[in-house]
Design a protein around this motif. Structure first.
Motif, PDB file in Angstrom:
ATOM      1  N   GLY B  27       0.821  -1.056   0.013  1.00 41.81           N
ATOM      2  CA  GLY B  27       0.025   0.207   0.060  1.00 41.81           C
ATOM      3  C   GLY B  27       1.005   1.311  -0.050  1.00 41.81           C
ATOM      4  O   GLY B  27       0.513   2.194   0.632  1.00 41.81           O
ATOM      5  N   ALA B  28       1.969   1.301  -0.607  1.00 42.61           N
ATOM      6  CA  ALA B  28       2.835   2.465  -0.811  1.00 42.61           C
ATOM      7  C   ALA B  28       2.544   3.453  -1.968  1.00 42.61           C
ATOM      8  O   ALA B  28       1.883   2.752  -2.852  1.00 42.61           O
ATOM      9  N   ARG B  29       3.173   4.474  -1.927  1.00 43.46           N
ATOM     10  CA  ARG B  29       3.231   5.353  -3.170  1.00 43.46           C
ATOM     11  C   ARG B  29       4.215   5.219  -3.744  1.00 43.46           C
ATOM     12  O   ARG B  29       5.241   5.333  -3.524  1.00 43.46           O
ATOM     13  N   VAL B  30       4.018   4.570  -5.227  1.00 40.34           N
ATOM     14  CA  VAL B  30       5.124   4.278  -5.967  1.00 40.34           C
ATOM     15  C   VAL B  30       5.177   5.411  -7.336  1.00 40.34           C
ATOM     16  O   VAL B  30       4.171   5.145  -7.922  1.00 40.34           O
ATOM     17  N   SER B  31       6.278   5.564  -7.742  1.00 44.14           N
ATOM     18  CA  SER B  31       6.320   6.546  -8.933  1.00 44.14           C
ATOM     19  C   SER B  31       6.299   5.537 -10.079  1.00 44.14           C
ATOM     20  O   SER B  31       6.402   4.416 -10.159  1.00 44.14           O
ATOM     21  N   ALA B  32       6.087   6.222 -11.337  1.00 46.30           N
ATOM     22  CA  ALA B  32       6.288   5.700 -12.794  1.00 46.30           C
ATOM     23  C   ALA B  32       7.764   5.369 -12.642  1.00 46.30           C
ATOM     24  O   ALA B  32       8.473   5.743 -12.130  1.00 46.30           O
ATOM     25  N   ALA B  33       7.930   4.213 -13.437  1.00 44.18           N
ATOM     26  CA  ALA B  33       9.361   3.935 -13.771  1.00 44.18           C
ATOM     27  C   ALA B  33      10.120   4.715 -14.747  1.00 44.18           C
ATOM     28  O   ALA B  33       9.408   5.463 -15.503  1.00 44.18           O
ATOM     29  N   GLN B  34      11.397   4.943 -14.182  1.00 47.24           N
ATOM     30  CA  GLN B  34      12.389   5.925 -15.189  1.00 47.24           C
ATOM     31  C   GLN B  34      13.519   5.102 -15.212  1.00 47.24           C
ATOM     32  O   GLN B  34      14.182   4.596 -14.706  1.00 47.24           O
ATOM     33  N   ALA B  35      13.850   5.206 -17.001  1.00 47.56           N
ATOM     34  CA  ALA B  35      14.895   4.706 -17.328  1.00 47.56           C
ATOM     35  C   ALA B  35      16.058   5.571 -17.128  1.00 47.56           C
ATOM     36  O   ALA B  35      16.157   6.790 -17.442  1.00 47.56           O
ATOM     37  N   LEU B  36      17.283   5.150 -16.560  1.00 48.59           N
ATOM     38  CA  LEU B  36      18.419   6.138 -16.262  1.00 48.59           C
ATOM     39  C   LEU B  36      19.725   5.344 -17.170  1.00 48.59           C
ATOM     40  O   LEU B  36      20.452   5.049 -16.294  1.00 48.59           O
ATOM     41  N   PRO B  37      19.804   5.406 -18.558  1.00 45.84           N
ATOM     42  CA  PRO B  37      20.540   4.556 -19.093  1.00 45.84           C
ATOM     43  C   PRO B  37      22.194   5.047 -18.626  1.00 45.84           C
ATOM     44  O   PRO B  37      23.078   4.195 -18.574  1.00 45.84           O
ATOM     45  N   GLU B  38      22.356   6.083 -18.316  1.00 45.74           N
ATOM     46  CA  GLU B  38      23.591   6.638 -17.742  1.00 45.74           C
ATOM     47  C   GLU B  38      24.216   6.125 -16.518  1.00 45.74           C
ATOM     48  O   GLU B  38      25.212   5.899 -16.313  1.00 45.74           O
ATOM     49  N   HIS B  39      23.153   5.491 -15.836  1.00 42.84           N
ATOM     50  CA  HIS B  39      23.567   4.722 -14.515  1.00 42.84           C
ATOM     51  C   HIS B  39      23.208   3.491 -14.717  1.00 42.84           C
ATOM     52  O   HIS B  39      23.692   2.542 -13.590  1.00 42.84           O
ATOM     53  N   GLY B  40      22.950   2.832 -15.660  1.00 41.03           N
ATOM     54  CA  GLY B  40      22.667   1.279 -16.016  1.00 41.03           C
ATOM     55  C   GLY B  40      21.344   0.790 -15.141  1.00 41.03           C
ATOM     56  O   GLY B  40      21.471  -0.401 -14.980  1.00 41.03           O
ATOM     57  N   VAL B  41      20.508   1.777 -14.917  1.00 39.15           N
ATOM     58  CA  VAL B  41      19.419   1.062 -14.023  1.00 39.15           C
ATOM     59  C   VAL B  41      17.904   1.784 -14.721  1.00 39.15           C
ATOM     60  O   VAL B  41      17.964   2.842 -15.235  1.00 39.15           O
ATOM     61  N   THR B  42      17.028   0.899 -14.317  1.00 38.34           N
ATOM     62  CA  THR B  42      15.661   1.561 -14.260  1.00 38.34           C
ATOM     63  C   THR B  42      15.095   1.547 -12.839  1.00 38.34           C
ATOM     64  O   THR B  42      15.692   0.545 -12.119  1.00 38.34           O
ATOM     65  N   VAL B  43      14.369   2.659 -12.501  1.00 32.77           N
ATOM     66  CA  VAL B  43      14.291   2.918 -11.116  1.00 32.77           C
ATOM     67  C   VAL B  43      12.660   3.293 -10.969  1.00 32.77           C
ATOM     68  O   VAL B  43      12.238   4.020 -11.690  1.00 32.77           O
ATOM     69  N   VAL B  44      12.207   3.010  -9.740  1.00 29.33           N
ATOM     70  CA  VAL B  44      11.018   3.536  -9.105  1.00 29.33           C
ATOM     71  C   VAL B  44      11.380   4.120  -7.797  1.00 29.33           C
ATOM     72  O   VAL B  44      12.114   3.452  -7.191  1.00 29.33           O
ATOM     73  N   PHE B  45      10.446   5.064  -7.432  1.00 26.33           N
ATOM     74  CA  PHE B  45      10.711   5.707  -6.285  1.00 26.33           C
ATOM     75  C   PHE B  45       9.538   5.354  -5.092  1.00 26.33           C
ATOM     76  O   PHE B  45       8.316   5.596  -5.773  1.00 26.33           O
ATOM     77  N   ILE B  46       9.642   5.023  -3.949  1.00 26.21           N
ATOM     78  CA  ILE B  46       8.746   5.073  -3.232  1.00 26.21           C
ATOM     79  C   ILE B  46       8.850   6.021  -2.012  1.00 26.21           C
ATOM     80  O   ILE B  46       9.798   6.207  -1.455  1.00 26.21           O
ATOM     81  N   ASP B  47       7.879   6.966  -1.907  1.00 25.59           N
ATOM     82  CA  ASP B  47       7.834   7.921  -1.107  1.00 25.59           C
ATOM     83  C   ASP B  47       7.255   7.684   0.322  1.00 25.59           C
ATOM     84  O   ASP B  47       6.074   7.092   0.476  1.00 25.59           O
ATOM     85  N   THR B  48       8.072   7.434   1.462  1.00 24.63           N
ATOM     86  CA  THR B  48       7.712   6.917   2.730  1.00 24.63           C
ATOM     87  C   THR B  48       7.436   8.188   3.632  1.00 24.63           C
ATOM     88  O   THR B  48       7.037   8.127   4.779  1.00 24.63           O
ATOM     89  N   GLY B  49       7.434   9.377   2.976  1.00 21.94           N
ATOM     90  CA  GLY B  49       7.174  10.673   3.973  1.00 21.94           C
ATOM     91  C   GLY B  49       8.349  11.330   4.410  1.00 21.94           C
ATOM     92  O   GLY B  49       8.655  12.508   4.120  1.00 21.94           O
ATOM     93  N   ASN B  50       9.398  10.419   5.010  1.00 21.14           N
ATOM     94  CA  ASN B  50      10.544  10.910   5.622  1.00 21.14           C
ATOM     95  C   ASN B  50      11.530  10.645   4.749  1.00 21.14           C
ATOM     96  O   ASN B  50      12.602  11.559   4.710  1.00 21.14           O
TER      97      ASN B  50
END
Lengths: 134, 134
Positions: B27-50
């Protein structure tokens, strides 16, 4: 459901040496060590302002982090702890989704005096997750 | 020196499945996926408030998390990132204390567009530590 990140726990083989790394090398605010025999660990808290890092050293014969340190003798990230408003509601929701709660499924009182549960790492991306009622 | 915990990074083999665990099961707030080819990863961010949890999936042939996932095929906690005010001053202090900075010792621009460095896990309790200039 998921609230704040309450802490990240790092298991270490030598708590005084580990506390010195954070205090002296990284310049962090490190608490005095607290023995928590009912949890099988001695702990120091590092206050990062927005959350905490907890360094855990085994205490006693049946420490829950002994096996982890046998696999990771230099130490390593052991678990993350998220806050929830209602731990029984969280447990029921998680179990209904098929996630495994460790132990007998009933919360016990954690290191901060609040009800906690641990979730099976295989259901949470290889990460041991603690839930703590905030 | 050590500031806020900016994020905890969890490496995962399947980002969409991992995002669903956090979004639907926890039940967390999860962002859309972002490809970061210069870092070799695709990432999603989860905002826990703090703070944030970052879920990382390998992207491309030379992803920096491929070897980690070979050792931890279900995923696992990959690194913690702490904020510092002045990353060059932090680097100089750390190197003077004998701690090892990965790569050539110069900050590069991290996933948030700010200068970052990584520190050797063997010098930090078996934990890969990222420093980000806040």
């Amino acid at each position: 459901m998921l609230g704040r990140l309450n802490h990240v726990a790092i298991a270490v083989p030598d708590l005084q040496a580990a506390a010195a790394v954070y205090r002296d090398t990284l310049g962090a605010r490190v608490s005095a060590a607290q023995a928590l025999p009912e949890h099988g660990v001695t702990v120091v808290f590092i206050d990062t302002g927005n959350t905490k890092i907890e360094l855990l050293e085994p205490l006693g014969e049946a420490s829950p982090i002994t096996a982890f340190l046998e696999k990771n003798p230099s130490g390593g990230m052991h678990h993350v702890c998220y806050e929830v408003d209602d731990i029984l509601a969280a447990r029921d929701r998680l179990q209904a989704s098929g996630a495994r709660v460790l132990g007998d499924g009933n919360p016990r009182i954690g290191a901060h005096g609040k009800p906690v549960l641990f979730l099976h790492p295989k259901d949470f991306l290889g990460t041991l997750v603690e839930l703590e009622q905030a």
